[in-house]
Design an enzyme around this catalytic site. Sequence first.
Site, PDB file in Angstrom:
ATOM      1  CE  LYS A 103      36.739  35.088  47.604  1.00 28.96           C
ATOM      2  NZ  LYS A 103      36.430  34.440  46.129  1.00 28.96           N
ATOM      3  CE1 TYR A 122      31.301  37.037  45.473  1.00 30.82           C
ATOM      4  CE2 TYR A 122      30.920  35.061  46.969  1.00 30.82           C
ATOM      5  CZ  TYR A 122      31.825  35.991  46.401  1.00 30.82           C
ATOM      6  OH  TYR A 122      33.070  35.944  46.653  1.00 30.82           O
ATOM      7  CG  PHE A 180      30.895  30.037  39.227  1.00 26.04           C
ATOM      8  CD1 PHE A 180      30.817  31.009  40.257  1.00 26.04           C
ATOM      9  CD2 PHE A 180      30.920  30.652  37.832  1.00 26.04           C
ATOM     10  CE1 PHE A 180      30.948  32.337  40.076  1.00 26.04           C
ATOM     11  CE2 PHE A 180      30.961  32.102  37.657  1.00 26.04           C
ATOM     12  CZ  PHE A 180      30.965  32.750  38.917  1.00 26.04           C
ATOM     13  NE  ARG A 238      38.206  44.211  41.727  1.00 24.59           N
ATOM     14  CZ  ARG A 238      37.653  43.288  41.579  1.00 24.59           C
ATOM     15  NH1 ARG A 238      36.887  42.496  42.687  1.00 24.59           N
ATOM     16  NH2 ARG A 238      37.520  42.779  40.083  1.00 24.59           N
ATOM     17  CB  THR A 257      38.620  36.499  39.014  1.00 25.04           C
ATOM     18  OG1 THR A 257      38.244  37.917  39.046  1.00 25.04           O
ATOM     19  CG2 THR A 257      37.900  35.554  39.519  1.00 25.04           C
ATOM     20  NE  ARG A 285      41.179  37.087  44.046  1.00 25.30           N
ATOM     21  CZ  ARG A 285      40.237  37.527  43.636  1.00 25.30           C
ATOM     22  NH1 ARG A 285      40.620  38.304  42.426  1.00 25.30           N
ATOM     23  NH2 ARG A 285      39.128  37.723  44.220  1.00 25.30           N
ATOM     24  CG  ASN A 303      39.441  33.907  44.177  1.00 22.67           C
ATOM     25  OD1 ASN A 303      38.733  33.854  45.335  1.00 22.67           O
ATOM     26  ND2 ASN A 303      39.039  34.217  42.988  1.00 22.67           N
ATOM     27  CG  HIS A 343      34.747  40.050  48.035  1.00 29.87           C
ATOM     28  ND1 HIS A 343      34.222  39.863  46.732  1.00 29.87           N
ATOM     29  CD2 HIS A 343      34.420  41.037  48.505  1.00 29.87           C
ATOM     30  CE1 HIS A 343      33.572  40.980  46.504  1.00 29.87           C
ATOM     31  NE2 HIS A 343      33.503  41.790  47.731  1.00 29.87           N
ATOM     32  CD  GLU A 377      30.737  43.873  47.880  1.00 33.33           C
ATOM     33  OE1 GLU A 377      32.055  44.197  48.362  1.00 33.33           O
ATOM     34  OE2 GLU A 377      30.663  43.474  46.526  1.00 33.33           O
TER      35      GLU A 377
HETATM   36  P1  IDP Z   1      36.354  38.598  41.770  1.00 32.96           P
HETATM   37  O1  IDP Z   1      36.325  37.987  43.278  1.00 32.96           O
HETATM   38  O2  IDP Z   1      37.589  38.601  41.414  1.00 32.96           O
HETATM   39  O3  IDP Z   1      35.398  39.999  41.932  1.00 32.96           O
HETATM   40  P2  IDP Z   1      33.796  37.528  40.298  1.00 32.96           P
HETATM   41  O4  IDP Z   1      33.766  37.308  38.920  1.00 32.96           O
HETATM   42  O5  IDP Z   1      32.908  38.504  40.999  1.00 32.96           O
HETATM   43  O6  IDP Z   1      35.502  37.503  40.697  1.00 32.96           O
HETATM   44  O7  IDP Z   1      33.543  36.296  41.075  1.00 32.96           O
HETATM   45  C1  IDP Z   1      33.404  35.976  42.712  1.00 32.96           C
HETATM   46  C2  IDP Z   1      34.026  34.873  42.865  1.00 32.96           C
HETATM   47  O8  IDP Z   1      33.486  33.537  42.307  1.00 32.96           O
HETATM   48  C3  IDP Z   1      35.415  34.637  42.590  1.00 32.96           C
HETATM   49  O9  IDP Z   1      36.298  35.413  43.401  1.00 32.96           O
HETATM   50  C4  IDP Z   1      35.621  33.169  42.656  1.00 32.96           C
HETATM   51  O10 IDP Z   1      35.734  32.910  44.265  1.00 32.96           O
HETATM   52  C5  IDP Z   1      34.420  32.614  42.013  1.00 32.96           C
HETATM   53  N1  IDP Z   1      34.370  32.412  40.622  1.00 32.96           N
HETATM   54  C6  IDP Z   1      34.384  33.232  39.539  1.00 32.96           C
HETATM   55  N2  IDP Z   1      34.568  32.692  38.494  1.00 32.96           N
HETATM   56  C7  IDP Z   1      34.470  31.523  38.591  1.00 32.96           C
HETATM   57  C8  IDP Z   1      34.572  30.246  38.151  1.00 32.96           C
HETATM   58  O11 IDP Z   1      34.669  30.480  36.779  1.00 32.96           O
HETATM   59  N3  IDP Z   1      34.300  28.696  38.499  1.00 32.96           N
HETATM   60  C9  IDP Z   1      34.391  28.742  39.875  1.00 32.96           C
HETATM   61  N4  IDP Z   1      34.462  29.839  40.724  1.00 32.96           N
HETATM   62  C10 IDP Z   1      34.390  30.898  40.332  1.00 32.96           C
END
Ligand code: IDP
Length: 139
Positions: free
Chosen positions: A12, A53, A61, A89, A95, A106, A116, A119, A130
């Site tokens: 990212k 996404y 968010f 993963r 996350t 992370r 974080n 992805h 994807e």
């Molecule tokens: P992942 O990247 O671990 O698969 P997802 O739930 O698919 O997690 O969320 C996608 C991305 O959205 C996360 O990696 C993070 O950058 C962002 N994100 C997820 N939850 C939140 C939140 O509660 N607040 C702000 N950003 C979030």
Amino acid sequence: MSSPQRTLVLLKPDAVARGLVGEILSRIERKAHWRITALELRTLDAATLEQHYAEHLDKPFYGELVDFMSSGPSIAVMVEGESVVEGVRLLAGRTNPLQAGPGTIRGDYASHVQENLIHASDCVDAAEREIKIFFPGRA
Ligand code: IDP
């Protein structure tokens, strides 16, 4: 039991801006029998992020996520190898970096749920979807 797979990884904008690309890629690259098979530096636009996404479009968010993800260049990477979907993963960690274990990308380098660093596709079907978005010639 052999389980060759491919997955889509994004380093990212925070990973690129903080100079963590080499560190993160090397963790993936050093894993035996995994191979980086495509890699591209690009700044993601809103349309690409909407596809990528799609499951988060309704989340509170989402707007901030798009602003962050389009704030600078990312690196899209395709990785192939044994159980690579679940494996990347696990390397990435949970996350929320504050809940990600030490030794994960992370857990070691991030502290904010949005910024974080990485992805990684969460299942084989998502990986194929994807890869079509980021490397359409390889679908
Ligand atoms: P992942 O990247 O671990 O698969 P997802 O739930 O698919 O997690 O969320 C996608 C991305 O959205 C996360 O990696 C993070 O950058 C962002 N994100 C997820 N939850 C939140 C939140 O509660 N607040 C702000 N950003 C979030």
